[in-house]
Design a protein around this motif. Sequence first.
Motif, short mmCIF file in Angstrom:
data_model
loop_
_atom_site.label_atom_id
_atom_site.label_comp_id
_atom_site.label_asym_id
_atom_site.label_seq_id
_atom_site.Cartn_x
_atom_site.Cartn_y
_atom_site.Cartn_z
N CYS A 30 0.83 -1.20 0.00
CA CYS A 30 0.00 0.00 0.00
C CYS A 30 0.87 1.25 0.00
O CYS A 30 1.86 1.33 0.74
CB CYS A 30 -0.92 0.01 1.22
N SER A 31 0.49 2.23 -0.82
CA SER A 31 1.25 3.47 -0.92
C SER A 31 1.04 4.38 0.29
O SER A 31 1.72 5.39 0.43
CB SER A 31 0.85 4.22 -2.20
N HIS A 32 0.17 4.02 1.19
CA HIS A 32 -0.09 4.84 2.38
C HIS A 32 0.94 4.58 3.47
O HIS A 32 1.76 5.44 3.78
CB HIS A 32 -1.52 4.60 2.90
N LYS A 33 0.95 3.38 4.03
CA LYS A 33 1.87 3.06 5.13
C LYS A 33 2.62 1.75 4.94
O LYS A 33 3.26 1.26 5.86
CB LYS A 33 1.11 3.00 6.47
N GLY A 34 2.53 1.15 3.75
CA GLY A 34 3.33 -0.02 3.46
C GLY A 34 2.75 -1.36 3.88
O GLY A 34 3.45 -2.36 3.88
N CYS A 35 1.47 -1.40 4.22
CA CYS A 35 0.83 -2.68 4.56
C CYS A 35 0.62 -3.50 3.30
O CYS A 35 0.65 -2.98 2.19
CB CYS A 35 -0.51 -2.42 5.24
N SER A 36 0.35 -4.78 3.45
CA SER A 36 0.08 -5.66 2.31
C SER A 36 -1.38 -5.55 1.90
O SER A 36 -2.28 -5.77 2.71
CB SER A 36 0.40 -7.11 2.66
N VAL A 37 -1.59 -5.24 0.64
CA VAL A 37 -2.93 -5.09 0.07
C VAL A 37 -3.47 -6.48 -0.28
O VAL A 37 -2.73 -7.36 -0.68
CB VAL A 37 -2.86 -4.19 -1.18
N ILE A 39 -6.90 -8.92 -2.00
CA ILE A 39 -7.96 -8.93 -2.99
C ILE A 39 -9.30 -8.89 -2.27
O ILE A 39 -9.52 -9.62 -1.31
CB ILE A 39 -7.87 -10.21 -3.84
N ALA A 40 -10.16 -7.99 -2.73
CA ALA A 40 -11.51 -7.88 -2.18
C ALA A 40 -12.50 -7.82 -3.33
O ALA A 40 -12.12 -7.60 -4.48
CB ALA A 40 -11.62 -6.64 -1.31
N LYS A 41 -13.77 -7.98 -3.04
CA LYS A 41 -14.80 -7.96 -4.07
C LYS A 41 -14.78 -6.64 -4.84
O LYS A 41 -14.96 -6.61 -6.04
CB LYS A 41 -16.16 -8.20 -3.43
N GLU A 42 -14.54 -5.53 -4.14
CA GLU A 42 -14.61 -4.21 -4.76
C GLU A 42 -13.29 -3.73 -5.36
O GLU A 42 -13.21 -2.67 -5.94
CB GLU A 42 -15.14 -3.19 -3.76
N GLY A 43 -12.21 -4.52 -5.22
CA GLY A 43 -10.90 -4.13 -5.77
C GLY A 43 -9.79 -4.67 -4.91
O GLY A 43 -9.92 -5.74 -4.32
N PHE A 44 -8.69 -3.93 -4.82
CA PHE A 44 -7.58 -4.31 -3.95
C PHE A 44 -7.69 -3.46 -2.69
O PHE A 44 -7.70 -2.24 -2.74
CB PHE A 44 -6.24 -4.07 -4.64
N LEU A 45 -7.74 -4.11 -1.53
CA LEU A 45 -8.04 -3.46 -0.26
C LEU A 45 -6.86 -3.55 0.69
O LEU A 45 -6.29 -4.62 0.87
CB LEU A 45 -9.26 -4.13 0.37
N CYS A 46 -6.53 -2.43 1.33
CA CYS A 46 -5.52 -2.43 2.38
C CYS A 46 -6.24 -2.59 3.71
O CYS A 46 -7.02 -1.71 4.10
CB CYS A 46 -4.71 -1.14 2.38
N PRO A 47 -6.00 -3.69 4.43
CA PRO A 47 -6.72 -3.93 5.67
C PRO A 47 -6.28 -3.02 6.82
O PRO A 47 -6.99 -2.89 7.80
CB PRO A 47 -6.42 -5.40 5.98
N CYS A 48 -5.13 -2.38 6.70
CA CYS A 48 -4.63 -1.55 7.81
C CYS A 48 -5.47 -0.28 8.01
O CYS A 48 -5.83 0.05 9.14
CB CYS A 48 -3.18 -1.18 7.58
N VAL A 60 -6.23 4.84 -6.80
CA VAL A 60 -6.88 4.96 -5.50
C VAL A 60 -8.37 5.25 -5.71
O VAL A 60 -8.73 6.19 -6.40
CB VAL A 60 -6.24 6.11 -4.68
N LEU A 61 -9.20 4.41 -5.11
CA LEU A 61 -10.64 4.64 -5.11
C LEU A 61 -11.10 5.25 -3.79
O LEU A 61 -12.10 5.95 -3.73
CB LEU A 61 -11.40 3.33 -5.37
N ARG A 62 -10.37 4.92 -2.71
CA ARG A 62 -10.72 5.43 -1.39
C ARG A 62 -9.44 5.57 -0.58
O ARG A 62 -8.61 4.66 -0.56
CB ARG A 62 -11.69 4.46 -0.71
N GLY A 63 -9.25 6.71 0.06
CA GLY A 63 -8.08 6.95 0.90
C GLY A 63 -8.15 6.16 2.18
O GLY A 63 -9.08 5.40 2.38
N PRO A 64 -7.10 6.31 2.97
CA PRO A 64 -6.18 7.43 3.05
C PRO A 64 -5.01 7.40 2.06
O PRO A 64 -4.27 8.38 1.97
CB PRO A 64 -5.66 7.37 4.48
N ALA A 65 -4.82 6.34 1.32
CA ALA A 65 -3.73 6.34 0.33
C ALA A 65 -3.99 7.44 -0.70
O ALA A 65 -5.13 7.68 -1.07
CB ALA A 65 -3.64 4.98 -0.36
#
Length: 85
Positions: A30-37, A39-48, A60-65
């Motif tokens: 993830c370009s936000h804080k480096g967590c591992s993104v 796969i989710a139904k709506e796209g690629f999701l960062c769980p952090c 980016v579809l939704r921040g904070p990234a």
Amino acid sequence: GVQTCALPIYTSGYLIHRNENILRAFSDICSHKGCSVEIAKEGFLCPCHNALFEAGTGKVLRGPASHPLDEIPVREENGKIIIRD
């Protein structure tokens, strides 16, 4: 290095997306804080922090990234996906 894989959409450090004849690979960092993104139904999701990226573009579809996922060169040869980073 060069890595090959069958067509799972996730493989060690990479997210792979295929849409019709387009094959793209992205870093799973993830370009936000480096967590591992993931796969989710709506796209690629960062769980952090719940950032969401479009699967086909890495945008980016939704921040904070605020920056897209890094795209990785990828190609297909003889039915195998080859990722070069």
